[in-house]
Design a protein around this motif. Sequence first.
Motif, PDB file in Angstrom:
ATOM      1  N   PRO A  30       0.815  -1.224   0.000  1.00 47.35           N
ATOM      2  CA  PRO A  30       0.000   0.000   0.000  1.00 47.35           C
ATOM      3  C   PRO A  30       0.846   1.270   0.000  1.00 47.35           C
ATOM      4  O   PRO A  30       0.468   2.266  -0.634  1.00 47.35           O
ATOM      5  CB  PRO A  30      -0.816  -0.125   1.296  1.00 47.35           C
ATOM      6  N   SER A  31       1.990   1.261   0.685  1.00 52.95           N
ATOM      7  CA  SER A  31       2.883   2.420   0.664  1.00 52.95           C
ATOM      8  C   SER A  31       3.443   2.630  -0.739  1.00 52.95           C
ATOM      9  O   SER A  31       3.656   3.764  -1.174  1.00 52.95           O
ATOM     10  CB  SER A  31       4.028   2.232   1.661  1.00 52.95           C
ATOM     11  N   THR A  32       3.665   1.526  -1.445  1.00 49.45           N
ATOM     12  CA  THR A  32       4.137   1.607  -2.833  1.00 49.45           C
ATOM     13  C   THR A  32       3.073   2.240  -3.731  1.00 49.45           C
ATOM     14  O   THR A  32       3.389   3.046  -4.611  1.00 49.45           O
ATOM     15  CB  THR A  32       4.482   0.198  -3.354  1.00 49.45           C
ATOM     16  N   TYR A 227       1.220  -1.853 -16.414  1.00 48.42           N
ATOM     17  CA  TYR A 227       1.925  -1.718 -15.130  1.00 48.42           C
ATOM     18  C   TYR A 227       0.935  -1.465 -13.995  1.00 48.42           C
ATOM     19  O   TYR A 227       1.069  -2.038 -12.908  1.00 48.42           O
ATOM     20  CB  TYR A 227       2.947  -0.592 -15.195  1.00 48.42           C
ATOM     21  N   TYR A 228      -0.050  -0.619 -14.250  1.00 50.03           N
ATOM     22  CA  TYR A 228      -1.073  -0.387 -13.236  1.00 50.03           C
ATOM     23  C   TYR A 228      -1.838  -1.679 -12.943  1.00 50.03           C
ATOM     24  O   TYR A 228      -2.223  -1.945 -11.799  1.00 50.03           O
ATOM     25  CB  TYR A 228      -2.046   0.695 -13.703  1.00 50.03           C
ATOM     26  N   GLY A 229      -2.070  -2.471 -13.985  1.00 53.83           N
ATOM     27  CA  GLY A 229      -2.727  -3.763 -13.788  1.00 53.83           C
ATOM     28  C   GLY A 229      -1.882  -4.681 -12.919  1.00 53.83           C
ATOM     29  O   GLY A 229      -2.402  -5.402 -12.061  1.00 53.83           O
ATOM     30  N   ILE A 234      -0.807  -7.408  -7.535  1.00 50.56           N
ATOM     31  CA  ILE A 234      -0.013  -7.642  -6.317  1.00 50.56           C
ATOM     32  C   ILE A 234      -0.688  -7.014  -5.095  1.00 50.56           C
ATOM     33  O   ILE A 234      -0.520  -7.487  -3.973  1.00 50.56           O
ATOM     34  CB  ILE A 234       1.443  -7.136  -6.468  1.00 50.56           C
ATOM     35  N   SER A 235      -1.479  -5.957  -5.330  1.00 47.48           N
ATOM     36  CA  SER A 235      -2.213  -5.331  -4.221  1.00 47.48           C
ATOM     37  C   SER A 235      -3.336  -6.234  -3.730  1.00 47.48           C
ATOM     38  O   SER A 235      -3.600  -6.304  -2.521  1.00 47.48           O
ATOM     39  CB  SER A 235      -2.784  -3.983  -4.656  1.00 47.48           C
ATOM     40  N   LEU A 241      -3.109 -11.310   2.169  1.00 51.59           N
ATOM     41  CA  LEU A 241      -2.128 -11.502   3.236  1.00 51.59           C
ATOM     42  C   LEU A 241      -2.441 -10.615   4.436  1.00 51.59           C
ATOM     43  O   LEU A 241      -2.279 -11.026   5.589  1.00 51.59           O
ATOM     44  CB  LEU A 241      -0.719 -11.204   2.716  1.00 51.59           C
ATOM     45  N   PHE A 242      -2.897  -9.381   4.146  1.00 44.46           N
ATOM     46  CA  PHE A 242      -3.259  -8.471   5.227  1.00 44.46           C
ATOM     47  C   PHE A 242      -4.433  -9.017   6.034  1.00 44.46           C
ATOM     48  O   PHE A 242      -4.435  -8.968   7.271  1.00 44.46           O
ATOM     49  CB  PHE A 242      -3.607  -7.096   4.663  1.00 44.46           C
ATOM     50  N   LEU A 243      -5.439  -9.537   5.351  1.00 45.30           N
ATOM     51  CA  LEU A 243      -6.598 -10.100   6.037  1.00 45.30           C
ATOM     52  C   LEU A 243      -6.185 -11.269   6.928  1.00 45.30           C
ATOM     53  O   LEU A 243      -6.686 -11.426   8.045  1.00 45.30           O
ATOM     54  CB  LEU A 243      -7.650 -10.538   5.019  1.00 45.30           C
TER      55      LEU A 243
END
Length: 278
Positions: A30-32, A227-229, A234-235, A241-243
Motif C-alpha cells: 500500500p505504501s508503494t 503496469y497499473y494492472g 499484487i495489491s 495476506l493483510f486479512l
Amino acid sequence: MNNLGLATTEVEVAKRVLGLTLIWLVTLIPSTLGAQVNTLFVKQGTTLDRKLGSHFQIPAASLGGFVTLSLLLSIPIYDQYFVPFMRKKTGNPRGITILQRLGIGFLIQIVAIAVASAVEVKRMHVIKEFHITNPKQVVPMSIFWLLPQYCLLGIGGVFDAIGLLEFFYDQSPEEMQSLGTTFFTSGIGLGNFLNSFLMTMIDKITSKGGGKSWIGDNLNDSRLDYYYGFLMVISIVNMGLFLWAASKYIYKSDETKEFNGGCVQMEVKSLDTSPLTI
C-alpha cells in the motif's frame, strides 16, 4: 517472582513487536501504491492537455494537492458522521477496529489504481486515434481526467495513512512508544524504495529483447496500463495476506499490576480482539 515477572514482560514485548512487524510487512505494498502520486501520476499528467484558459498551463505535479484537499475534507466527515454511525452498529468506541480501518483504506487504494488503469486505457485510445508517437506531443485529453485517482488516494488516506500512525503508536509496547513512529516512517520510506525498484525491474524485463517497455521514456509509446494492472494484482494478493495477518493479530491489552505480599496480580482488560472483517 520479580525475575519471573521481568521475564514474562520481556516475552510479551517480544510477541508485541513480532505482531507489529507482521502487520508492517503487509503495509509495504500500500505504501508503494501511495508513491504513485509523485511518480507515475505526474508522468501521466505531463503528456495530457494542461491548459487552463488561454494563457495558463497547470503544472502536472500540482494535482497532488487534490490528495491533501480530499484528505482534509474527508477527515471531518469521517469523525462527525462515519464514526458515530459505526459506533451504533458495532459498539466500538472507534466505530471500527484500527485494522478494519486500514483494510478499508487499502481497498480504496486498489480502486484508485484500477481507476488509474482505466484512465490510461482511455489515454492510449486517444493516442491511437490521433496517431501520436512523439514523446513531447500533447495528448488531446484534459489532465483533469486524473482527478478521480488523486481524490480516491486522498480519501483512502483518512483510513490507511492516519490509521497506520494510530495503529503503530497505540499498539507499541508502553516502554517503546517511539517504535510506533519508526514503523510508520520506515514503511513509507521503504514503500518509495520498493516503488523505484519495481519500476526499474519492470522496465528492464519488458524492454528485454527489443520489446516495448511498459514504462519507457516515451510514455506515448508505452503500456502504463499494464503496469497499473500489475500493481493491482499484487495489491489484491497483498490484501489477502493483510486479512490473514489481521485475523491473527491480538490487540494490546491494558495490564494493571498490583503487588501484594510479593505476589503479582494481573488484571487484563481486552481492548479489542475481534478479527478484521470488511
